[in-house]
Write an enzyme that holds these catalytic residues in place. Structure first.
Site, PDB file in Angstrom:
ATOM      1  CD  GLU A   1      -5.206  -0.238  -1.003  1.00  0.00           C
ATOM      2  OE1 GLU A   1      -5.442  -1.635  -0.517  1.00  0.00           O
ATOM      3  OE2 GLU A   1      -6.243   0.404  -0.872  1.00  0.00           O
TER       4      GLU A   1
ATOM      5  CG  ASP B   1      -1.894   1.214   1.296  1.00  0.00           C
ATOM      6  OD1 ASP B   1      -1.946   1.815   0.307  1.00  0.00           O
ATOM      7  OD2 ASP B   1      -2.656   1.304   2.223  1.00  0.00           O
TER       8      ASP B   1
END
Length: 409
Positions: free
Chosen positions: A107, A10
């Protein structure tokens, strides 16, 4: 059977991090990425850690944010640059496995089970290597969750930020995951969380120990899914980066920090969402034949509307005008909106569509010219930044002048 090794990577404060790459002086000030910084009705899209310290929230208005932090520096978003950096980051991930499954622009899930023996290290050490490479080669930081399933890997990447690795394995998952609130679990939205709260279920551990049949009775299939997720029984595969099916729809939604109403505020939110949807359509090389809106009011009433377009499009102007007309027809501009989602559906490859009647008749009369303008604008933004030139929406009598908010080109 050997456990899988799943990473969830992320990018930390992605939009704000990319803006700091473009202008390093932004690292020293509280900064937010916004819509129109000259409009009090513009919306905060992202913020850096210094702005976060003032309590500034994503999706609140610029006006509200500046009440908390008068020295807040607002910068225009550069979606093309975000896409470029996202692609570069995923290329780094692909050096470790082809099982890279993007989960939004910032992500990605990675399944490195089959490639671990090539690197001669532990899963945590591999995650740390990837973090170091992204920081060194791209200039932004990422947080990585390491686990035996996707759900706990994502919990891990959220567990400690920024620039950290968290391992949630068979030995520690109860210790790490069970005390966390149910809302931390993938797909546990506000309404679901409130339904679980009514059952006395507040944490992931309580959810894992709950009666599975009761959850199904109260929440249906979602109740069973969340029970399995809480217990680490997530077997969903990580798809290959190269074998991902073409999307059937592309959408973006936002829950606003405060309820919005009035044409100006609603248009600001619509433009922000449509900017992202239009960019993703071009990225996927698909055009939409249907525009959908989903509106959630403060009392959680959900209203959905859609229209079929006269011609397939990936133009932001088409998306904005049709979305505004759908909202006006569905609830009117005077109705307060808590959450808004705009989706481009019925996706087709460019050039493979037939014209259809549009119930609102909102497409520009000369779409080829409009497309040429947006193509040229996108290229200028890519080279010189989004603030270098702006685009006004065409006037339409059905929705008013359609005046463009500066910086949303």
């Amino acid at each position: 059977m050997t456990d899988r090794v799943i990473l969830h990577c992320d990018c930390n404060g992605f939009f704000a991090s990319v803006e700091t790459l473009l202008d390093p002086t932004l690292a020293d000030v509280p900064m937010a990425v916004t819509g129109d910084p000259n409009s009090r009705h513009g919306i905060i899209l992202a913020k850096n850690e210094k702005a976060k310290a003032f309590g500034i929230q994503t999706a609140e208005t610029i006006y509200s944010a500046k009440q908390k932090c008068p020295q807040l520096v607002c910068v225009l978003s550069h979606h093309r640059k975000y896409e470029e950096i996202s692609q570069k980051v995923n290329q780094i991930y692909l050096d470790y496995t082809d099982l890279v499954d993007p989960f939004g622009i910032d992500e990605s899930f990675l399944d490195v089970t089959g490639s671990m023996k090539l690197f001669g290290c532990t899963p945590k050490e591999l995650a740390d290597r990837i973090r170091a490479r992204v920081k060194r080669e791209i200039g932004i930081t990422i947080s990585v969750g390491v686990s035996f399933c996707r759900v706990f890997a994502k919990l891990g990447s959220d567990y400690k930020k920024p620039d950290a690795t968290t391992v949630i394995d068979r030995e520690n998952y109860k210790e790490v995951a069970f005390p966390l609130p149910v809302s931390a679990l993938l797909f546990a939205g506000r309404r679901t969380t409130e339904a679980l709260r009514s059952l006395g279920i507040l944490t992931i551990g309580q959810l894992a120990g709950a009666d599975r049949a009761l959850l199904v009775a109260r929440l249906g299939e979602m109740g069973d899914t969340l029970w399995r997720y809480a217990n680490g029984l997530d077997n969903e595969p990580v798809h290959s980066f190269y074998d991902r099916p073409a999307p059937k729809s592309v959408g973006n939604g936002m829950t606003f920090r405060r309820d919005i109403s009035g044409e100006s505020e609603i248009r600001s939110g619509v433009m922000t969402l449509c900017d992202s949807v239009a960019a993703r359509l071009r990225q996927e090389d698909r055009k939409a034949t249907v525009v959908q809106v989903q509106i959630k009011t403060p009392d959680f009433r959900v209203v959905q509307r859609q229209c079929t377009l006269k011609r397939a499009t990936w133009l932001r102007a088409d998306l904005i005008s049709n979305a505004m007309a759908l909202i006006r027809a569905a609830v009117g501009y005077g109705t307060a909106i808590r959450t808004l989602t705009i989706t481009a559906a019925g996706l087709v490859p460019p050039g493979e569509t037939e014209e259809q009647l549009d119930i609102f008749n909102l497409a520009p009369e000369e779409p080829s010219k409009q497309e040429a303008v947006e193509d040229a604008l996108a290229e200028i933004h890519r080279k010189y930044g989004k603030g270098s030139i702006t685009l006004g929406l065409y006037e339409n009598p059905e929705i008013g002048t359609g005046k463009h908010h500066k910086g949303h080109g």
